[in-house]
Design a protein around this motif. Structure first.
Motif, PDB file in Angstrom:
ATOM      1  N   GLN A  11     -11.358 -45.530 -52.826  1.00 62.28           N
ATOM      2  CA  GLN A  11     -12.280 -46.632 -52.563  1.00 62.28           C
ATOM      3  C   GLN A  11     -13.560 -46.494 -53.387  1.00 62.28           C
ATOM      4  O   GLN A  11     -14.136 -47.493 -53.808  1.00 62.28           O
ATOM      5  CB  GLN A  11     -12.611 -46.720 -51.079  1.00 62.28           C
ATOM      6  CG  GLN A  11     -11.460 -47.217 -50.254  1.00 62.28           C
ATOM      7  CD  GLN A  11     -11.766 -47.232 -48.772  1.00 62.28           C
ATOM      8  OE1 GLN A  11     -12.813 -46.779 -48.336  1.00 62.28           O
ATOM      9  NE2 GLN A  11     -10.837 -47.757 -47.988  1.00 62.28           N
ATOM     10  N   TYR A  25     -12.516 -52.180 -53.431  1.00 61.75           N
ATOM     11  CA  TYR A  25     -11.771 -53.383 -53.105  1.00 61.75           C
ATOM     12  C   TYR A  25     -12.220 -53.863 -51.736  1.00 61.75           C
ATOM     13  O   TYR A  25     -12.779 -53.122 -50.957  1.00 61.75           O
ATOM     14  CB  TYR A  25     -10.262 -53.127 -53.125  1.00 61.75           C
ATOM     15  CG  TYR A  25      -9.804 -52.080 -52.132  1.00 61.75           C
ATOM     16  CD1 TYR A  25      -9.471 -52.440 -50.827  1.00 61.75           C
ATOM     17  CD2 TYR A  25      -9.729 -50.749 -52.486  1.00 61.75           C
ATOM     18  CE1 TYR A  25      -9.067 -51.482 -49.905  1.00 61.75           C
ATOM     19  CE2 TYR A  25      -9.327 -49.787 -51.571  1.00 61.75           C
ATOM     20  CZ  TYR A  25      -8.998 -50.166 -50.285  1.00 61.75           C
ATOM     21  OH  TYR A  25      -8.602 -49.212 -49.382  1.00 61.75           O
ATOM     22  N   GLU A  26     -11.957 -55.103 -51.472  1.00 62.82           N
ATOM     23  CA  GLU A  26     -12.282 -55.701 -50.181  1.00 62.82           C
ATOM     24  C   GLU A  26     -10.984 -55.879 -49.409  1.00 62.82           C
ATOM     25  O   GLU A  26     -10.157 -56.714 -49.765  1.00 62.82           O
ATOM     26  CB  GLU A  26     -12.978 -57.058 -50.371  1.00 62.82           C
ATOM     27  CG  GLU A  26     -14.354 -56.958 -51.006  1.00 62.82           C
ATOM     28  CD  GLU A  26     -15.354 -56.275 -50.096  1.00 62.82           C
ATOM     29  OE1 GLU A  26     -15.218 -56.359 -48.859  1.00 62.82           O
ATOM     30  OE2 GLU A  26     -16.263 -55.628 -50.641  1.00 62.82           O
ATOM     31  N   SER A  27     -10.794 -55.086 -48.378  1.00 63.32           N
ATOM     32  CA  SER A  27      -9.537 -55.168 -47.646  1.00 63.32           C
ATOM     33  C   SER A  27      -9.372 -56.513 -46.955  1.00 63.32           C
ATOM     34  O   SER A  27      -8.270 -57.022 -46.830  1.00 63.32           O
ATOM     35  CB  SER A  27      -9.413 -54.028 -46.639  1.00 63.32           C
ATOM     36  OG  SER A  27     -10.329 -54.166 -45.598  1.00 63.32           O
ATOM     37  N   GLY A  39      -7.997 -58.890 -49.441  1.00 65.43           N
ATOM     38  CA  GLY A  39      -6.593 -58.574 -49.674  1.00 65.43           C
ATOM     39  C   GLY A  39      -5.700 -59.076 -48.557  1.00 65.43           C
ATOM     40  O   GLY A  39      -4.633 -59.635 -48.801  1.00 65.43           O
TER      41      GLY A  39
END
Length: 117
Positions: free
Chosen positions: A95, A100-102, A105
């Motif tokens: 991370q 990233y932006e879960s 996603g």
């Protein structure tokens, strides 16, 4: 317990260390006749960097110290606890290096599933 070891590794090195630790713990009873040092120095693929080898050695030493027994004598529950901690550290490193932006996603995955119906 292993934070300082992983803090000095890249994401790729962290994944590599986690992989070898998982393999060594999975086959701990089969490898019981070998010392950890002989496995690390001679039994890996020879592609690992010195930092990866040192990290593996350090983690195995810490596991033995924490468990109060040799690696080959660890029970499955203890192995799972150690591997979960290592997995969390690898996830954290991932991370940090590949943010990233879960939520994004999950939303994208939901949209793709809905459009496939």
């Amino acid at each position: 317990m292993f934070e300082d070891v992983f803090s000095n590794l890249s994401r790729d090195e962290s994944i590599e260390v986690a992989y070898y630790i998982a393999r060594l713990l999975a086959y701990r009873q089969v490898l019981a006749t070998k010392t950890a040092d002989s496995i690390i120095r001679k039994g890996l693929s020879n592609r690992e960097s010195e930092s990866v080898r040192n990290a593996i050695s350090s983690i195995l030493d810490r596991i033995k110290s924490k468990a109060g027994s040799d690696i080959k004598d660890l029970d499955d529950t203890s192995v799972k606890i150690f591997l979960n901690e290592i997995a969390e550290l690898v996830n954290t490193r991932t991370q940090e290096e590949l943010p990233y932006e879960s939520l994004d996603g999950k939303q994208l995955l939901r949209q793709l599933r809905e459009s496939a119906i």
